[in-house]
Design an enzyme around this catalytic site. Structure first.
Site, PDB file in Angstrom:
ATOM      1  N   THR A   1      46.271  23.089  37.953  1.00 34.60           N
ATOM      2  CA  THR A   1      46.834  23.241  39.288  1.00 34.60           C
ATOM      3  C   THR A   1      46.600  21.917  39.998  1.00 34.60           C
ATOM      4  O   THR A   1      45.840  21.069  39.525  1.00 34.60           O
ATOM      5  CB  THR A   1      46.154  24.376  40.083  1.00 34.60           C
ATOM      6  OG1 THR A   1      44.749  24.174  40.039  1.00 34.60           O
ATOM      7  CG2 THR A   1      46.497  25.735  39.522  1.00 34.60           C
TER       8      THR A   1
ATOM      9  N   LYS B   1      43.191  22.262  43.679  1.00 39.95           N
ATOM     10  CA  LYS B   1      41.747  22.548  43.694  1.00 39.95           C
ATOM     11  C   LYS B   1      41.004  21.230  43.905  1.00 39.95           C
ATOM     12  O   LYS B   1      41.164  20.607  44.945  1.00 39.95           O
ATOM     13  CB  LYS B   1      41.356  23.282  42.422  1.00 39.95           C
ATOM     14  CG  LYS B   1      42.072  24.643  42.289  1.00 39.95           C
ATOM     15  CD  LYS B   1      41.564  25.470  41.141  1.00 39.95           C
ATOM     16  CE  LYS B   1      42.178  26.852  41.107  1.00 39.95           C
ATOM     17  NZ  LYS B   1      43.399  26.946  40.316  1.00 39.95           N
TER      18      LYS B   1
ATOM     19  N   ARG C   1      49.494  23.336  46.807  1.00 44.32           N
ATOM     20  CA  ARG C   1      49.532  24.431  45.836  1.00 44.32           C
ATOM     21  C   ARG C   1      50.661  24.150  44.842  1.00 44.32           C
ATOM     22  O   ARG C   1      51.840  24.167  45.219  1.00 44.32           O
ATOM     23  CB  ARG C   1      49.831  25.694  46.635  1.00 44.32           C
ATOM     24  CG  ARG C   1      49.296  26.974  46.160  1.00 44.32           C
ATOM     25  CD  ARG C   1      49.079  27.911  47.328  1.00 44.32           C
ATOM     26  NE  ARG C   1      47.731  27.683  47.822  1.00 44.32           N
ATOM     27  CZ  ARG C   1      46.637  28.134  47.231  1.00 44.32           C
ATOM     28  NH1 ARG C   1      46.707  28.866  46.135  1.00 44.32           N
ATOM     29  NH2 ARG C   1      45.451  27.867  47.723  1.00 44.32           N
TER      30      ARG C   1
HETATM   31  N1  DSN Z   1      42.428  32.047  41.461  1.00 44.51           N
HETATM   32  C1  DSN Z   1      41.861  30.819  40.978  1.00 44.51           C
HETATM   33  C2  DSN Z   1      40.418  30.703  41.279  1.00 44.51           C
HETATM   34  O1  DSN Z   1      40.021  31.160  42.338  1.00 44.51           O
HETATM   35  O2  DSN Z   1      39.672  30.150  40.507  1.00 44.51           O
HETATM   36  C3  DSN Z   1      42.140  30.631  39.547  1.00 44.51           C
HETATM   37  O3  DSN Z   1      43.491  30.680  39.342  1.00 44.51           O
END
Ligand code: DSN
Length: 431
Positions: free
Chosen positions: A221, A224, A230
């Protein structure tokens, strides 16, 4: 900056969400705060355009500038991760994993990944997910101590001979032995897919090992630790070719992963890419290529280590006894509180975290025995080790005294003081 939203109900909800982000300690390890530049690129006119296809090969006219944007994102990602090919179109992490599987495995074939309850991801073969409904799923776990069990991975691989072996997790606080995982996967002729969604920023900054050169396909992704919008990317090595032309029967799939991946994303699974997201990914990647990003990533790790040590000093137990990355899993078993209540109590005092299963959990996933904490978002705000020590104490205190209203009020006040010191988007206002 004032953003005009001439819809009072919506403007109010957006403003309240902004205030919530400002006034709480955001400790969900998969969340982060993008820069104002990324936010601006995300709110751009790219959203108005249809661009099915890839740069230079679109099914719609008027894409000359969208091509420039997508090429910027692709080239920056290639440079940042040192890979030959990147697809920046997956809408998010789950579709990226779906595309990666779809690129190399036929429905009904076997895929192997880490069990959700041991830290793995839904899309790595969890039973209700497409990855187990359309493929045969084999799941590996950790050892009792929470560390990955490479012997088990090897023996399951030999027994089931999967087409795909995933590594990567949502709640694993340690590093992966990528060379060993590649060796295991390739010994059974499986494709090795490394899902680096959580650690992408740390890998980009070259402060933890990279799966490049070991994994056949890498998914991530972008929102993060990478601190982008996103979205998601799929990376691999190999010769880039015309992705809209199917492979002929005598072409070796392993040597044509770029084409297989591009075709799996479009037209395999998706239609038009989200060009505003691509623009914001390009912006975030430009930021990640700067030396300041390395400093940021290093601080995420320092903060995680400081927080973990402080929680341990306060008598809390962490799965695997600590962390090598940006996250940690607190074991609540001896604190007389379940994960659901812990998440609620933390939320009440302004600390946002999420309940999580721990390896060999005896409780149910909706009310498990753990809390997952991470440092990427707080690090983006400027928090350092000294604040991590204070936060560690606050978390330990509230978990140990979750029934005390006085302590809750006291901690709420401390959280307000802490968040007040590090303003978030100080100029922003929705009205
Ligand atoms: N939902 C994400 C997380 O919180 O790690 C992973 O996709």
């Amino acid at each position: 900056m004032q953003i005009s939203i001439p819809d009072p109900k919506l403007a109010q909800s957006l403003q309240k969400e902004l205030e919530r982000q400002r006034q709480t300690l955001e400790m969900i390890p998969s969340e982060n705060f993008v820069s104002p530049a990324v936010l601006n690129a995300l709110g751009s006119v790219g959203t108005n355009k249809y661009s099915e296809g890839y740069p230079g090969q679109r099914y719609y006219g008027g894409n000359q500038f969208i091509d420039e944007i997508e090429n910027l994102a692709r080239e920056r990602a290639k440079k940042l991760f040192s890979v030959d090919h990147v697809n920046v179109q997956p809408y998010s992490g789950s579709p990226a994993n779906q595309a990666a599987i779809f690129a190399v495995a036929n429905p009904g074939e076997t895929i192997m990944g880490m069990h959700l309850f041991y830290g793995g991801h839904l899309t790595h073969g969890w039973n209700v997910n497409f990855s187990a409904r359309y493929y045969k799923s084999v799941q590996y776990t950790t050892k009792k101590d929470g560390w990955l069990n490479y012997e088990q991975i090897e023996s399951l691989a030999k027994k089931h001979r999967p087409k795909v072996i995933f590594c990567g997790a949502t709640a694993y606080p340690r590093l992966y032995d990528y060379p060993l995982l590649a060796k295991i996967a390739h010994s059974v002729d499986a494709y090795f897919i490394a899902d680096i969604a959580h650690e992408a920023g740390l890998i980009a900054a070259k402060i933890i090992p990279s799966p490049v050169g070991h994994a056949d396909i890498i998914t991530t992704t972008t929102h993060k630790t990478l601190r982008g919008p996103r979205g998601a990317m799929i990376m691999c090595n190999g010769k880039e070719s015309h992705p809209l032309k199917p492979l002929s029967e005598n072409e070796n799939p392993r040597k044509n992963l770029p084409t297989l991946i591009d075709r799996a994303v479009f037209p395999g699974l998706q239609g038009g890419p989200h060009n505003h997201t691509t623009a914001a990914i390009a912006m975030a990647l430009e930021e990640a290529l700067k030396p300041e990003f390395k400093t940021y990533a290093e601080q995420i790790l320092k903060n995680a280590k400081a927080l973990a040590q402080n929680l341990i000093d306060e008598g809390l137990e962490l799965v695997t006894g600590g962390t090598d990355n940006h996250l940690m899993l607190v074991k609540l078993t001896n604190l007389g509180i379940g994960g659901k209540q812990a998440e609620t109590v933390l939320n009440e005092v302004g600390i946002t975290a999420n309940k999580n299963t721990i390896p060999f959990d005896e409780r149910k996933p909706y009310d498990p025995s753990g809390i997952r904490l991470g440092t990427p978002a707080l690090t983006s705000r400027g928090f350092k080790e000294d604040e991590m020590k204070i936060i560690g104490k606050l978390i330990a205190k509230i978990l140990k005294n979750h029934e005390s209203e006085t302590i809750k009020q006291e901690i709420k006040k401390s959280v307000k003081e802490l968040t007040g010191k590090y303003p978030l988007y100080p100029e922003l206002e929705y009205n």
